[in-house]
Design a protein around this motif. Structure first.
Motif, PDB file in Angstrom:
ATOM      1  N   LEU A 341       0.822  -1.215   0.000  1.00  0.00           N
ATOM      2  CA  LEU A 341       0.000   0.000   0.000  1.00  0.00           C
ATOM      3  C   LEU A 341       0.853   1.261   0.000  1.00  0.00           C
ATOM      4  O   LEU A 341       2.036   1.250   0.346  1.00  0.00           O
ATOM      5  N   ASP A 342       0.190   2.380  -0.336  1.00  0.00           N
ATOM      6  CA  ASP A 342       0.860   3.685  -0.350  1.00  0.00           C
ATOM      7  C   ASP A 342       0.435   4.587   0.798  1.00  0.00           C
ATOM      8  O   ASP A 342       1.141   5.534   1.137  1.00  0.00           O
ATOM      9  N   GLY A 343      -0.717   4.318   1.390  1.00  0.00           N
ATOM     10  CA  GLY A 343      -1.200   5.162   2.465  1.00  0.00           C
ATOM     11  C   GLY A 343      -2.420   4.564   3.123  1.00  0.00           C
ATOM     12  O   GLY A 343      -2.928   3.514   2.732  1.00  0.00           O
ATOM     13  N   LEU A 344      -2.908   5.272   4.147  1.00  0.00           N
ATOM     14  CA  LEU A 344      -4.044   4.807   4.930  1.00  0.00           C
ATOM     15  C   LEU A 344      -5.061   5.920   5.111  1.00  0.00           C
ATOM     16  O   LEU A 344      -4.712   7.100   5.172  1.00  0.00           O
ATOM     17  N   ARG A 345      -6.318   5.534   5.198  1.00  0.00           N
ATOM     18  CA  ARG A 345      -7.378   6.412   5.678  1.00  0.00           C
ATOM     19  C   ARG A 345      -7.768   5.885   7.058  1.00  0.00           C
ATOM     20  O   ARG A 345      -7.979   4.694   7.239  1.00  0.00           O
ATOM     21  N   ILE A 346      -7.847   6.760   8.052  1.00  0.00           N
ATOM     22  CA  ILE A 346      -8.106   6.347   9.425  1.00  0.00           C
ATOM     23  C   ILE A 346      -9.527   6.728   9.815  1.00  0.00           C
ATOM     24  O   ILE A 346      -9.895   7.907   9.830  1.00  0.00           O
ATOM     25  N   ASP A 347     -10.321   5.733  10.156  1.00  0.00           N
ATOM     26  CA  ASP A 347     -11.716   5.921  10.542  1.00  0.00           C
ATOM     27  C   ASP A 347     -11.816   6.412  11.992  1.00  0.00           C
ATOM     28  O   ASP A 347     -10.926   6.166  12.806  1.00  0.00           O
ATOM     29  N   THR A 348     -12.920   7.124  12.302  1.00  0.00           N
ATOM     30  CA  THR A 348     -13.278   7.531  13.678  1.00  0.00           C
ATOM     31  C   THR A 348     -12.069   8.049  14.468  1.00  0.00           C
ATOM     32  O   THR A 348     -11.848   7.662  15.618  1.00  0.00           O
ATOM     33  N   PHE A 349     -11.317   8.937  13.884  1.00  0.00           N
ATOM     34  CA  PHE A 349     -10.043   9.369  14.458  1.00  0.00           C
ATOM     35  C   PHE A 349     -10.176  10.017  15.840  1.00  0.00           C
ATOM     36  O   PHE A 349      -9.398   9.691  16.746  1.00  0.00           O
ATOM     37  N   PRO A 350     -11.131  10.919  16.089  1.00  0.00           N
ATOM     38  CA  PRO A 350     -11.157  11.598  17.389  1.00  0.00           C
ATOM     39  C   PRO A 350     -11.602  10.715  18.548  1.00  0.00           C
ATOM     40  O   PRO A 350     -11.474  11.119  19.707  1.00  0.00           O
ATOM     41  N   TYR A 351     -12.134   9.526  18.256  1.00  0.00           N
ATOM     42  CA  TYR A 351     -12.669   8.662  19.299  1.00  0.00           C
ATOM     43  C   TYR A 351     -11.594   7.789  19.942  1.00  0.00           C
ATOM     44  O   TYR A 351     -11.899   6.922  20.761  1.00  0.00           O
ATOM     45  N   VAL A 352     -10.346   8.024  19.550  1.00  0.00           N
ATOM     46  CA  VAL A 352      -9.205   7.238  20.020  1.00  0.00           C
ATOM     47  C   VAL A 352      -8.222   8.194  20.705  1.00  0.00           C
ATOM     48  O   VAL A 352      -8.021   9.320  20.233  1.00  0.00           O
ATOM     49  N   PRO A 353      -7.594   7.796  21.817  1.00  0.00           N
ATOM     50  CA  PRO A 353      -6.666   8.699  22.509  1.00  0.00           C
ATOM     51  C   PRO A 353      -5.548   9.196  21.597  1.00  0.00           C
ATOM     52  O   PRO A 353      -4.972   8.426  20.821  1.00  0.00           O
ATOM     53  N   ARG A 354      -5.234  10.459  21.713  1.00  0.00           N
ATOM     54  CA  ARG A 354      -4.166  11.025  20.885  1.00  0.00           C
ATOM     55  C   ARG A 354      -2.801  10.451  21.244  1.00  0.00           C
ATOM     56  O   ARG A 354      -1.891  10.419  20.412  1.00  0.00           O
ATOM     57  N   SER A 355      -2.637   9.999  22.482  1.00  0.00           N
ATOM     58  CA  SER A 355      -1.381   9.342  22.851  1.00  0.00           C
ATOM     59  C   SER A 355      -1.159   8.104  21.994  1.00  0.00           C
ATOM     60  O   SER A 355      -0.025   7.802  21.602  1.00  0.00           O
ATOM     61  N   PHE A 356      -2.236   7.378  21.680  1.00  0.00           N
ATOM     62  CA  PHE A 356      -2.109   6.215  20.810  1.00  0.00           C
ATOM     63  C   PHE A 356      -1.729   6.633  19.403  1.00  0.00           C
ATOM     64  O   PHE A 356      -0.878   6.004  18.769  1.00  0.00           O
ATOM     65  N   TRP A 357      -2.351   7.692  18.880  1.00  0.00           N
ATOM     66  CA  TRP A 357      -2.031   8.116  17.519  1.00  0.00           C
ATOM     67  C   TRP A 357      -0.561   8.528  17.408  1.00  0.00           C
ATOM     68  O   TRP A 357       0.084   8.281  16.383  1.00  0.00           O
ATOM     69  N   GLN A 358      -0.036   9.154  18.448  1.00  0.00           N
ATOM     70  CA  GLN A 358       1.376   9.532  18.421  1.00  0.00           C
ATOM     71  C   GLN A 358       2.251   8.285  18.312  1.00  0.00           C
ATOM     72  O   GLN A 358       3.219   8.256  17.539  1.00  0.00           O
ATOM     73  N   TYR A 359       1.895   7.244  19.064  1.00  0.00           N
ATOM     74  CA  TYR A 359       2.626   5.975  19.001  1.00  0.00           C
ATOM     75  C   TYR A 359       2.434   5.290  17.652  1.00  0.00           C
ATOM     76  O   TYR A 359       3.402   4.869  17.003  1.00  0.00           O
TER      77      TYR A 359
END
Length: 644
Positions: A341-359
């Protein structure tokens, strides 16, 4: 090199540390606390295979009688460095070292006092440098496809004997038969239209124990398998290879927020805190994004937002559990590496802790520096949407984090365009959104769109017209950011505000269709006119770098009109930089023809005397003293090359 350990966010509630310590204690207690009952059984290993030259990974083994079991690798030089087993003997976490291993077939052996079980496993070579993700940018045009509703290229998966509900196009929520081969069959149609990037909704297997109402892919029962209704991983690889051969990119939808109610975790979790709550006792999610963006928000509000179950039925994953966090990051790596793959689309982004997204994003970008991802923040307020964009650490109620997200979708622009073009709200709202670009670290990366699979089709809005849709496409092609098209909008498909009415089958994609809108001859006159317009716009954009990445300056914005210039030389005038490329764009949202006076004295158009229409749409320009006099038909857009 190994994936960084997911950090605990102390602001997510003081109970987490106690719960996690308890869960680990319970897991460890499973070794030596339960009398061995039978020989171990391995039913599944996630990931189903892994790669050499990669970080140490986490294998999640599911089976029976795993208590008091030791695990080892047979064959090859991979190693298991740590084992943790659930108290019920159904789950084992194996830390798996492969960075110095060679590709090849190996075995995972489980042994206890009653005997041994061996499961075959494969280590594959990591993709070459030339095969690494290329990422998308404002130079691309993204096309959103729901595979089940686009085209049926393989009749063999239309009536799966192992599934209780066969494909049924007469039932809105059933699988209809579209699949990955159907997309591959129509890549030339997309390329001709100017599409450079394909985004599909999730391909996870959604079928286990469920009805066809999960055709959309957002209710996973196995995050490591392609839904058999859509094809196989081999079909997906073939699609990616065929797209790459045409110079096109492929983006996959990922859902780290939740799984489907029929997932095995809903009844048997690997750790006590794998999910937020249980099927019988959980909270329903809300859309209170401000509970995260507001530093003073009540933690109880934030908990509902981050821990609640989407639609009250989708089990919410606990990304604060380091095992969950690593499982999800590895899942994304596995899809990228397995399919190319070349990239990702991330579903329901705000419903997940931002600390996880940083990781999560940190791990992905370390392995794939050119990979890009776009996040869904379904909100019309640019202050909220920009809060979740990567590129700076924003302080919210959950602490200060940089999500490292390449870009969000530009929902504020979507709402402004829909409001203006279908409800005749002021066109100045579009300029208002552009003025808020300073909120984003990278506004040039924003993904701009007129609709998607979660919104009403444009032409089904009250007050919409084909002419307004033409204006909308003209703005998508010329505004900053990357345009995203929704399958079928290019032929003016209609559909209501919710599933499944806004997700109808593409005409011509299925064997019994009477008309084939993939071909010129199969389209009605109205469909052909819209398709030709979209194709002309996207090809113009592809051939005009200034429309992809040039500076944008708004010249006029009022109730019915919007005018702006895209230029490649930092706003220098025609007199100061005569060789620079400039494009003038002006839209009339009134139902009536308009004469529009556009001031240009302090703009990049000052001194420009020649305006050549890039696409004939009945617009004319006359140069006056410090102004342009533009004549436009009702509901139309003019795009002009400006020269000295």
């Amino acid at each position: 090199m190994r994936l960084p350990v997911a950090k605990v966010n102390p602001l997510r509630g003081s109970c987490f540390l106690a719960v996690f310590v308890l869960s680990i204690a319970q897991l460890v207690c499973g070794v030596g606390c339960v009398a061995q009952s039978a020989k171990p059984v391995i039913t599944k290993i996630d990931p189903p295979n892994w790669f050499t030259e990669f970080p140490d990974s986490l294998l999640l083994v599911h089976g029976e009688h795993l208590e008091n079991t030791t695990f080892a690798v047979r064959g090859g030089d991979a190693r298991i460095t740590q084992t943790t087993i659930s108290p019920n003997g159904h789950w084992a976490f194996l830390m798996f070292a492969t960075s110095n291993a060679r590709p090849g077939a190996i075995e995972i052996a489980a042994t206890n006092s009653k005997g041994s079980t061996v499961a075959p496993y494969v280590l594959s070579a990591r993709r070459s440098e030339a095969e690494q993700p290329k990422g998308f940018s404002s130079a691309d045009v993204m096309y959103l496809i729901m595979p089940d509703r686009f085209a049926d290229g393989d009749a063999a998966n239309d009536d799966l004997k192992s599934f209780r509900d066969p494909d049924d196009r007469s039932a809105g929520f059933a699988y209809h038969g579209g699949d990955l081969r159907g997309i591959t069959d129509h890549l030339d149609y997309l390329k001709q239209m100017g599409v450079t990037t394909i985004w599909t909704t999730p391909l996870y297997d959604n079928s286990a124990g469920q009805s066809g109402q999960t055709y959309h892919g957002y209710s996973a029962t196995d995050m490591y398998a392609v839904d058999p209704h859509l094809g196989t991983m081999e079909d997906y690889r073939a699609l990616v290879v065929a797209a790459h051969a045409r110079g096109m990119k492929v983006v996959l939808d990922m859902v780290p927020n939740h799984v489907g109610p029929a997932h095995s975790w809903a009844k048997d979790t690997p750790t006590p805190d794998w999910l937020h709550g249980t099927v019988g006792a959980h909270i329903r999610v809300n859309d209170d994004f401000k509970s995260v963006t507001d530093v003073k928000a009540d933690p109880a509000r934030r908990q509902v937002m981050l821990d609640g179950w989407f639609a009250d039925i989708l089990p919410d994953l606990n990304q604060d559990n380091p095992y969950v966090a690593q499982y999800l990051a590895q899942n994304a790596i596995w899809w990228i590496e397995s399919a190319g793959l070349d990239g990702l689309r991330i579903d329901t982004f705000p419903y997940v802790p931002r600390s996880f997204w940083q990781y999560y994003n940190g791990a992905l970008h370390t392995l794939y520096p050119q990979m890009t991802d776009v996040g869904e923040i379904f909100n019309g307020d640019a202050h909220i949407t920009s809060f979740f964009a990567g590129g700076r650490a924003n302080q919210g109620s959950d602490g200060s984090f940089d999500t490292l997200l390449d870009t969000p979708f530009d929902y504020p622009m979507y709402f402004a365009l829909r409001g203006a073009l279908t409800h005749h709200k002021p066109m100045s709202a579009v300029a208002d959104i552009l003025r808020e670009d300073t909120l984003y670290p990278h506004p040039e990366r924003l993904v701009v769109f007129l609709g998607n699979h979660d919104t009403k089709r444009f032409l089904s809005e009250d007050g919409a017209s084909p002419e307004a849709l033409r204006v909308g496409f003209g703005l998508l092609a010329t505004l900053r950011g990357m345009p995203q098209l929704y399958y079928g909008d290019e032929i003016g498909m209609k559909g209501g505000s919710s599933d499944p009415d806004n997700r109808k089958d593409f005409p011509g994609g299925f064997p019994k269709d009477k008309k084939d809108a993939f071909t010129d001859a199969g389209r009605s006159a109205d469909q052909e006119a819209m398709h030709h317009w979209v194709e002309s716009l996207m090809q113009l954009r592809a051939q005009t770098p200034v429309l992809q990445s040039g500076q944008l300056q708004v010249l006029l914005a009022d109730k019915d009109s919007l005018a702006f210039v895209r230029d490649e030389d930092a706003g220098k005038s025609c007199a100061a930089a005569p060789a620079a490329v400039r494009y003038f764009v002006v839209a009339n949202n009134s139902l009536k023809p308009q004469g529009i006076s556009v001031p240009i004295a302090s703009s990049a158009l000052n001194g420009c005397m020649k305006f050549t229409s890039a696409l004939q749409d009945g617009a004319t320009v006359q140069v006056g003293a410090g102004t342009l006099q533009v004549q436009l038909p009702g509901e139309s857009i003019g795009i002009f090359r400006a020269q000295p």
